[in-house]
Design a protein around this motif. Structure first.
Motif, PDB file in Angstrom:
ATOM      1  N   LYS A 290       0.840  -1.211   0.000  1.00 58.63           N
ATOM      2  CA  LYS A 290       0.000   0.000   0.000  1.00 58.63           C
ATOM      3  C   LYS A 290       0.863   1.244   0.000  1.00 58.63           C
ATOM      4  N   GLU A 295      -2.901   3.150  -2.520  1.00 59.67           N
ATOM      5  CA  GLU A 295      -4.131   2.435  -2.174  1.00 59.67           C
ATOM      6  C   GLU A 295      -4.877   2.003  -3.449  1.00 59.67           C
ATOM      7  N   ARG A 296      -4.778   2.877  -4.458  1.00 58.91           N
ATOM      8  CA  ARG A 296      -5.523   2.651  -5.712  1.00 58.91           C
ATOM      9  C   ARG A 296      -5.124   1.322  -6.361  1.00 58.91           C
ATOM     10  N   SER A 299      -5.794  -1.775  -3.809  1.00 56.25           N
ATOM     11  CA  SER A 299      -7.183  -2.206  -3.685  1.00 56.25           C
ATOM     12  C   SER A 299      -7.580  -3.114  -4.848  1.00 56.25           C
ATOM     13  N   ASP A 303      -8.841  -7.115  -4.013  1.00 49.30           N
ATOM     14  CA  ASP A 303     -10.268  -7.350  -4.205  1.00 49.30           C
ATOM     15  C   ASP A 303     -10.545  -8.861  -4.225  1.00 49.30           C
TER      16      ASP A 303
END
Ligand SMILES: [Zn+2]
Length: 329
Positions: A290, A295-296, A299, A303
């Protein structure tokens, strides 16, 4: 080189092979004729009869449905005479057989039964070249997996964890592209078997005939850097389009914010939108990922609907393998 490019190259090689085998065939026929008096006359006469028959069928001078009556009997007669001449001169019945490297596809590389598909000879050669192209080690396969290298001390042992990881990877490779989730993320320190399982998946999926790209994060950065400075996104095309992309050792490459982070996001994003499969191995922990890649990106990797995380923990096995470093494990 992508799989499609390799297919084209191999098709050209097969065309050359057919030409070369025709030349060998002509040489063979000439040598046999030299040995058998009268044979060449028979072969030429059979050829003339066959060609005449074809002409009658395709470009009839006058509509004469009887034109080719008796042609097959004539050809059978010629064949018998030719066989007799060969035998009389002590030659085998197949002395005039065509020269094929693969008799199954007659060096076309494709067979029809009933629909057109790759001959085994073509597919085997293609997969072999694909593996070489990917730069994979020949011995990093599921068959060569050695669970005895991993510590076995209790129920939650490194060995039982590795067995689980192995099972998940093997199932993924065997069921690809109908996998439970499209993406996998391997996390853990060096020397715990991540690269081995990554390469084993690449081997298996390639052998099953799918287009795979395998790249270290270091080489990936190099491609991205060139794409960025040359303003040429086509450089990334093979990675964007690969049916299965495997990125090894993410986190070991130098970080260049504009390049690595932005382009990695674009790569993963485009691949996910196109429903393509991606596997990444990293030495970083999730929090480290991260911090490093934002974070983009993380994530996307985390998922659960898309990605299964496989943890690799325990003792470095490279010492047991008698190695001092590298990413072989
Ligand atoms: Zn063949």
């Amino acid at each position: 080189m992508t799989r499609d490019e390799l297919v084209l190259r191999l098709q050209r090689e097969y065309a050359d092979r057919r030409e070369e085998n025709l030349r060998l065939y002509d040489e063979k026929v000439a040598a046999v004729c030299e040995h058998c008096p009268g044979l060449k006359t028979l072969i030429d006469a059979r050829h003339a009869a066959l060609m005449g028959g074809l002409r009658n069928a395709m470009y009839p001078e006058k509509k004469d449905p009887q034109a080719n009556v008796g042609l097959s009997a004539t050809l059978v007669d010629f064949n018998e005479k030719i066989a007799h001449t060969l035998a009389k001169n002590g030659l085998a019945a197949d002395a005039l057989a065509p020269v094929y490297t693969c008799a199954l596809c007659r060096d076309e590389g494709y067979v029809y039964d009933p629909s057109r598909h790759m001959c085994l000879c073509f597919e085997t050669e293609l997969n072999q070249r694909m593996l070489t192209e990917l730069g994979l080690r020949q011995d990093q396969t599921f068959e060569n997996f050695r669970e005895d290298l991993f510590e076995n001390d209790g129920s939650a042992s490194q060995r039982s964890l590795m067995r689980r990881n192995y099972d998940i990877c093997k199932r993924y490779a065997d069921t690809y592209p109908d996998t439970d989730v499209p993406d996998l993320l391997f996390t853990g320190m060096s020397g715990l078997g991540k690269t081995f399982l990554l390469q084993a998946i690449a081997h298996r999926v390639t052998e099953r005939g799918y287009g795979v790209q395998y790249i270290s994060a270091y080489s990936l950065l190099d491609v991205m850097r060139k794409a960025y400075f040359e303003n040429n996104s086509e450089r990334l095309r093979p990675l964007m389009d690969a049916q299965l992309l495997l990125i090894d050792d993410l986190g070991t490459e130098p970080l260049m914010e504009n390049i690595t982070v932005t382009q990695l996001f674009n790569l993963l994003n485009e691949r996910q939108n196109a429903q393509l499969h991606t596997i990444i191995s990293t030495n970083l922990s999730i929090p480290e990922l991260k911090t490093r890649y934002t974070e983009r990106i993380t994530s996307r990797l985390l998922d659960e609907r898309r990605c299964k995380i496989l943890k690799f923990i325990g003792k470095d096995i490279r010492e047991k393998l008698g190695k001092t470093g590298g990413s072989d494990a």
